[in-house]
Design a protein around this motif. Sequence first.
Motif, PDB file in Angstrom:
ATOM      1  N   ARG A  53       0.868  -4.897   4.674  1.00 37.57           N
ATOM      2  CA  ARG A  53       1.052  -5.220   3.258  1.00 37.57           C
ATOM      3  C   ARG A  53       2.088  -6.335   3.160  1.00 37.57           C
ATOM      4  N   SER A  65      -4.787  -8.256  -1.709  1.00 36.42           N
ATOM      5  CA  SER A  65      -5.333  -7.509  -2.840  1.00 36.42           C
ATOM      6  C   SER A  65      -4.295  -6.584  -3.448  1.00 36.42           C
ATOM      7  N   GLY A  66      -4.291  -6.509  -4.788  1.00 38.55           N
ATOM      8  CA  GLY A  66      -3.413  -5.612  -5.510  1.00 38.55           C
ATOM      9  C   GLY A  66      -4.096  -5.155  -6.782  1.00 38.55           C
ATOM     10  N   THR A 116      -6.089  -8.047   4.291  1.00 37.13           N
ATOM     11  CA  THR A 116      -7.331  -7.823   5.027  1.00 37.13           C
ATOM     12  C   THR A 116      -7.771  -9.139   5.643  1.00 37.13           C
ATOM     13  N   THR A 170      -2.197  -5.604  -0.284  1.00 36.43           N
ATOM     14  CA  THR A 170      -2.849  -5.184   0.951  1.00 36.43           C
ATOM     15  C   THR A 170      -3.485  -6.392   1.626  1.00 36.43           C
ATOM     16  N   PRO A 172      -1.560   0.184   7.450  1.00 37.06           N
ATOM     17  CA  PRO A 172      -2.112  -1.173   7.344  1.00 37.06           C
ATOM     18  C   PRO A 172      -1.130  -2.161   6.736  1.00 37.06           C
ATOM     19  N   THR A 183      -7.055 -10.331  -6.717  1.00 38.39           N
ATOM     20  CA  THR A 183      -7.205 -10.657  -5.300  1.00 38.39           C
ATOM     21  C   THR A 183      -7.032 -12.151  -5.081  1.00 38.39           C
TER      22      THR A 183
END
Length: 415
Positions: free
Chosen positions: A212, A256-257, A247, A245, A210, A261
Motif C-alpha cells: 500500500r 486504488s482507494g 497492484t 492499494t 499486500p 483509481t
Amino acid sequence: MSALLPLTLAVLTSLPAPTPASSALVGTTWVLQTVQPAGSAPITPGARLTRPTLTLTGSGAELTVGGTTGCSPLTGAARLGTAGPLKTATLLLRGVQGGSSQNCTDAALSLREDYLNLLTRVTRSELSGDTLTLSAGKGRLTFRALEARPTAPVNTSLNGAWTVTRLTASGRDLPTSGLLNVTFDGPKVTLGGVVGCNALRGTGALLGSPARVTFGPVSSTRMACPAPQAKAETALLSLLRVPLTVTQAGSTLTLSGAGGTLTLARGPQPTTTPAPTPAAPTPTMPTPATPDPAATYTLTRVNGAPAPTTARPVSLTFRDGRVGGVDGCNNVGAPYVLRGPVSDGAVSGGAVLSLTGPAFTTRVACPETGVNLIGLLDRAPTLTVQGAAGQGQTLTLTVDATPDAPAERWEFQAR
C-alpha cells in the motif's frame, strides 16, 4: 489524636508509590477512537476519514509530540508527570500545531479542529492496556495503540518512474495530461507533475504486504483551471489522502482507494542491449542535426499556412534539458528528452519529443491570438531538424491525427 497517627502512617505506606509513566505511552503510535468535546457525546470518526494519530517520543519528562490530525502533520511538545495508584498522570501539551489545512476536506477539517482544540487543553492521561484516554476538562480523547506488525520486504520491482495514463473517480474517467509521474525508490515514493493545470508535488511511503502507498500532504500551485481539469485535480487530491492499494501487472500499475483509481504505465527503463547503429547518411539525404542550444526557433508556418500574428513571436529554445519559449503571449517551459535513434549528435529520421515533468507557464492576460504551444508539446510530437547549426536551420514538429485532435505540422526557423 496520637492514637490515630500510627494508623494513618500505616495506610499511607501501604499505597503504591508514584512511578514514572509506563514506557508503553512513549514511543507508541496512538490512533484516535473517539473525540468528545465538553458537553457532547463521544464521536467516532467516519469510515471515510483518516483517523488522527498521536506519538510521544523522547525520555524523561520532556517529550516531543508527533502524529497527524488526519489530514495534516501534528507537532508540539509535552511535559509528562508521574503515574499514581489510579494509573493516571499529568500531561501538558505545549505549542501544538496542525500544519496546513489546504488538503483537508470539510469533514476532515471539522475533525481536525475538534482534535486540536482538545489536545491544547489536555491535563491528564490514563493508560489501560492498549487504550489511552486524555482528559481536557470535561472533554475526552480516546486512543488505541497501533498494532505492531512485522515489516514486510519492500517490492523493489516497482522501482523507477511510472506515468499516470488514467484517472477514475466515482466510476468515471477524468482527463489527464500525461505529465504526472509517480516514482518508486525502495520504500520512498515521490509524486510530481500536472494532472490538470497546476504543478503538484508530494512524497509518500510504500509499506505492507499486500503493498500500500500512503502519501503525505501534496503541495500545488494555485492557478485557476478550466472546469474539467479542476475536477480532475480535486479528485486526485481526494484520492491521495487515504492509503492506496498497489497492484502491478507487467508494465501497468494501479493505485486504488475508496475515491477512485490511478492507472500508470512504466516509464522508459535503461537497457543493456546496444542500440542498432544507424545507416550512414547518403550524400543526397544528409542526417538532420539535433536542435541547436544556442538558437531561438521562431514559428513561421502552421499546417502549411503562415504563422498567426501574435502579441509576441511564437518561439522555442532547447537548453540544458529544457524546452522553453513563448506561446504568443506567455512564457512556457518544461523538461524534455528526445526518444529515438539519436547517435553522434544527430537524429535519424526524426525523434519523439517527450516532456518528462510538469510544464510551467506564466499567467499574463492575453488576447485570443495566442497558440496552444504547450498543447502541441504535450502530444509528444516528432521533431526533425534540417540544416547546419546556426541561423537558417529549420525545425519541424508534427503529430498524427487522433480521435480527439487533428494532425499538426509546425515549422520553425532558427534566428
